[in-house]
Design an enzyme around this catalytic site. Sequence first.
Site, PDB file in Angstrom:
ATOM      1  N   LYS A  54       0.740  -1.124   0.038  1.00  0.00           N
ATOM      2  CA  LYS A  54      -0.099  -0.180   0.192  1.00  0.00           C
ATOM      3  C   LYS A  54       0.789   1.256   0.053  1.00  0.00           C
ATOM      4  CE  LYS A  54      -2.070   2.882   2.062  1.00  0.00           C
ATOM      5  NZ  LYS A  54      -1.708   4.440   1.870  1.00  0.00           N
ATOM      6  N   GLY A  88       6.324   4.857   8.816  1.00  0.00           N
ATOM      7  CA  GLY A  88       5.618   6.205   8.761  1.00  0.00           C
ATOM      8  C   GLY A  88       5.507   6.554  10.041  1.00  0.00           C
ATOM      9  N   GLU A 132       9.147   0.857  11.120  1.00  0.00           N
ATOM     10  CA  GLU A 132      10.354   1.776  11.242  1.00  0.00           C
ATOM     11  C   GLU A 132       9.388   3.247  11.281  1.00  0.00           C
ATOM     12  OE1 GLU A 132      12.212   4.683   9.984  1.00  0.00           O
ATOM     13  OE2 GLU A 132      12.432   3.532   7.809  1.00  0.00           O
ATOM     14  N   CYS A 145      13.173  10.298   8.438  1.00  0.00           N
ATOM     15  CA  CYS A 145      13.130   9.976   9.823  1.00  0.00           C
ATOM     16  C   CYS A 145      14.308   9.986  10.442  1.00  0.00           C
ATOM     17  CB  CYS A 145      12.851   8.316   9.756  1.00  0.00           C
ATOM     18  SG  CYS A 145      13.582   7.442   8.520  1.00  0.00           S
ATOM     19  N   GLU A 175       8.927  15.441  16.491  1.00  0.00           N
ATOM     20  CA  GLU A 175       9.586  15.186  14.946  1.00  0.00           C
ATOM     21  C   GLU A 175       8.886  16.412  14.301  1.00  0.00           C
ATOM     22  OE1 GLU A 175       8.438  11.815  12.614  1.00  0.00           O
ATOM     23  OE2 GLU A 175      10.487  11.498  12.084  1.00  0.00           O
TER      24      GLU A 175
HETATM   25  P1  NAI Z   1       1.208   8.441   8.280  1.00  0.00           P
HETATM   26  O1  NAI Z   1       1.912   7.604   9.056  1.00  0.00           O
HETATM   27  O2  NAI Z   1      -0.031   8.827   8.489  1.00  0.00           O
HETATM   28  O3  NAI Z   1       1.576   7.583   6.674  1.00  0.00           O
HETATM   29  C1  NAI Z   1       2.114   6.440   6.227  1.00  0.00           C
HETATM   30  C2  NAI Z   1       1.587   5.728   5.738  1.00  0.00           C
HETATM   31  O4  NAI Z   1       0.704   4.974   6.519  1.00  0.00           O
HETATM   32  C3  NAI Z   1       1.153   5.969   4.379  1.00  0.00           C
HETATM   33  O5  NAI Z   1       0.887   5.109   3.373  1.00  0.00           O
HETATM   34  C4  NAI Z   1      -0.599   5.963   4.948  1.00  0.00           C
HETATM   35  O6  NAI Z   1      -1.695   6.013   3.911  1.00  0.00           O
HETATM   36  C5  NAI Z   1      -0.711   4.964   5.916  1.00  0.00           C
HETATM   37  N1  NAI Z   1      -1.762   5.064   7.067  1.00  0.00           N
HETATM   38  C6  NAI Z   1      -1.939   6.070   7.878  1.00  0.00           C
HETATM   39  N2  NAI Z   1      -2.972   5.836   8.670  1.00  0.00           N
HETATM   40  C7  NAI Z   1      -3.108   4.454   8.574  1.00  0.00           C
HETATM   41  C8  NAI Z   1      -4.029   3.650   9.264  1.00  0.00           C
HETATM   42  N3  NAI Z   1      -4.788   3.876  10.248  1.00  0.00           N
HETATM   43  N4  NAI Z   1      -3.794   2.318   9.102  1.00  0.00           N
HETATM   44  C9  NAI Z   1      -2.802   1.972   8.085  1.00  0.00           C
HETATM   45  N5  NAI Z   1      -2.081   2.725   7.398  1.00  0.00           N
HETATM   46  C10 NAI Z   1      -2.278   3.780   7.501  1.00  0.00           C
HETATM   47  O7  NAI Z   1       2.326   9.375   8.039  1.00  0.00           O
HETATM   48  P2  NAI Z   1       2.112  11.177   7.367  1.00  0.00           P
HETATM   49  O8  NAI Z   1       0.390  11.280   7.936  1.00  0.00           O
HETATM   50  O9  NAI Z   1       1.915  11.016   6.123  1.00  0.00           O
HETATM   51  O10 NAI Z   1       2.820  11.997   8.156  1.00  0.00           O
HETATM   52  C11 NAI Z   1       2.669  12.459   9.274  1.00  0.00           C
HETATM   53  C12 NAI Z   1       3.978  12.311  10.326  1.00  0.00           C
HETATM   54  O11 NAI Z   1       4.473  11.235  10.212  1.00  0.00           O
HETATM   55  C13 NAI Z   1       5.140  13.293   9.412  1.00  0.00           C
HETATM   56  O12 NAI Z   1       5.131  14.703   9.528  1.00  0.00           O
HETATM   57  C14 NAI Z   1       6.444  12.853  10.056  1.00  0.00           C
HETATM   58  O13 NAI Z   1       6.420  13.193  11.351  1.00  0.00           O
HETATM   59  C15 NAI Z   1       5.933  11.145  10.415  1.00  0.00           C
HETATM   60  N6  NAI Z   1       6.335  10.365   9.193  1.00  0.00           N
HETATM   61  C16 NAI Z   1       7.567   9.666   9.341  1.00  0.00           C
HETATM   62  C17 NAI Z   1       8.109   8.761   8.186  1.00  0.00           C
HETATM   63  C18 NAI Z   1       9.230   7.891   8.602  1.00  0.00           C
HETATM   64  O14 NAI Z   1      10.272   7.691   7.499  1.00  0.00           O
HETATM   65  N7  NAI Z   1       9.525   7.377   9.565  1.00  0.00           N
HETATM   66  C19 NAI Z   1       7.599   8.758   6.988  1.00  0.00           C
HETATM   67  C20 NAI Z   1       6.315   9.778   6.958  1.00  0.00           C
HETATM   68  C21 NAI Z   1       6.096  10.561   7.991  1.00  0.00           C
END
Ligand code: NAI
Length: 494
Positions: free
Chosen positions: A190, A243, A265, A299, A396
């Site tokens: 996904k 994420g 991660e 990250c 973060e």
């Molecule tokens: P997110 O964690 O919401 O999104 C990452 C992935 O998870 C996307 O594919 C999203 O569609 C999916 N996702 C979201 N909600 C979900 C759920 N309930 N169940 C399953 N999958 C789900 O991150 P977002 O909203 O894009 O960014 C928010 C913050 O997260 C950023 O500002 C940053 O601080 C952090 N982040 C950290 C990352 C890393 O590399 N560790 C990458 C992206 C965001």
Amino acid sequence: MNALSVKAIDFIRQPKQMLINGRWESAASGKLFPVTNPATGETIAHAAEGDKADVDKAVKAARAALESKVWAAMTPSDRGKLVWRIGDLILKYADELAELEALDNGKPVTVARSADVALAADIFHYMAGWATKLHGLTIPISISGGNFHSYTRLEPVGVVGQIIPWNFPLLMAAWKLAPALTTGCTVVLKVAEETPLSALRLGEIMLEAGLPDGVVNIITGFGETAGAALAAHPMVDKIAFTGSTDVGRLIVNAAAGNLKKVTLELGGKSPNIVLKDADLDVAIPGAANAIFFNHGQCCVAGSRLYVDHDIFDEVAEGVADIAKKIVLGSGLDPQTQMGPLVSDIQLNRVCGFLDSGFQEGAKALSGGKKREGAGYFVEPTVLVDTTPQMKVVREEIFGPVVVAMPFKDVDEKIIQQANDSIYGLAAGVWTRDVGKAHKIAHQLKAGTVWVNCYNVFDAALPFGGYKQSGWGREMGAAVLTHYTESKAITINIG
Ligand code: NAI
Ligand code: MG
């Protein structure tokens, strides 16, 4: 802005479909969502809005493929060659992939080509070699009065659900897919709703490489619907997520239903420590790269810069001088050094952090605000006069914002401060004293420590987090343990 190549224009012209069981399919609901160019805010394409029904279909295809002769009985050597071919084809289509990445994510096309695409090819090439080297052990056992032959086998963990973010869309897909394929798993991937394009192109590339139908299925859609359905699906054996830490927790809860294996991660707030004896010609640009690479949307971003009191002004101002000279612009313009943030949501998030920092008394040596006009641009920012309890120091930000703080002498205190975080993903140390470098590296609670360098990644190195930065490791030999089950077989040989 540079003109797009004919290939890229052609790729985004038609509404993008999802890869399910080797075919390109629209969402069962027929719905589409817009894909945006973050440098302009304009809609550039549409992608299928996959949902629970599509995830279910994809999981069933992955389940059938797992047990199919063509995949389960493929020899390790043939599987390795297939994984290698995917790496070769990524390099063949490197320019096109880099262009899609710059268009969809906003990063400079030159960076996408030299980092994202190159490292994506690299992980497939590295993992290809493992296909023929995954084996168990013959183990002598101590049961008295019997005669037993015991050995272990490594078997694929099964159907893997993989959920990835938007900061390195192609590379995150590659980090996830390559170990799954080399171990003989099947996948439902996904991708992030912000950046679906490059992974869909990778889907075409994998079919061209000869991947059997259903082995990799790619779903585009939102997290709360498609992502949540995948994390909860009872036929998924393992979920691998990259994420936010908040969604990581939701994944753990969703996985509890069938106790699927979980690797995570997650976020970071990585400390970057500059000692008095550091070579500042290297440390200052190094500290700037640690935070500003990928616009701080990493990250591992070195977002807490701790500098020895005696050299604090020189280092903080040095990083701010670099920040002021960074050329902002569209990722497709070859002059651009830093593109926009990925979305208006991220722009508002980062600006919210800046406001909170200023309200709590921080000052900006550079940047400190968004750039007016179209697109989601934030000026590269160095904040000083911060205190350990401020939100900008603890949370973060995921944007081009570093907090710089002085410390006196290397003692327990600076290590304590560096470790004073719910996160533990990465850390940096800059010093000419090799003894201190080792000592500090051992004391830091982080999955990766860089000394006199930053953002050095290699497919052979395990990558992951302590504390709330995650569970398990990506890459290297370490990731393979998360994609295999070890089976112990004991035979009574009389
Ligand atoms: P997110 O964690 O919401 O999104 C990452 C992935 O998870 C996307 O594919 C999203 O569609 C999916 N996702 C979201 N909600 C979900 C759920 N309930 N169940 C399953 N999958 C789900 O991150 P977002 O909203 O894009 O960014 C928010 C913050 O997260 C950023 O500002 C940053 O601080 C952090 N982040 C950290 C990352 C890393 O590399 N560790 C990458 C992206 C965001
Ligand atoms: Mg989210």
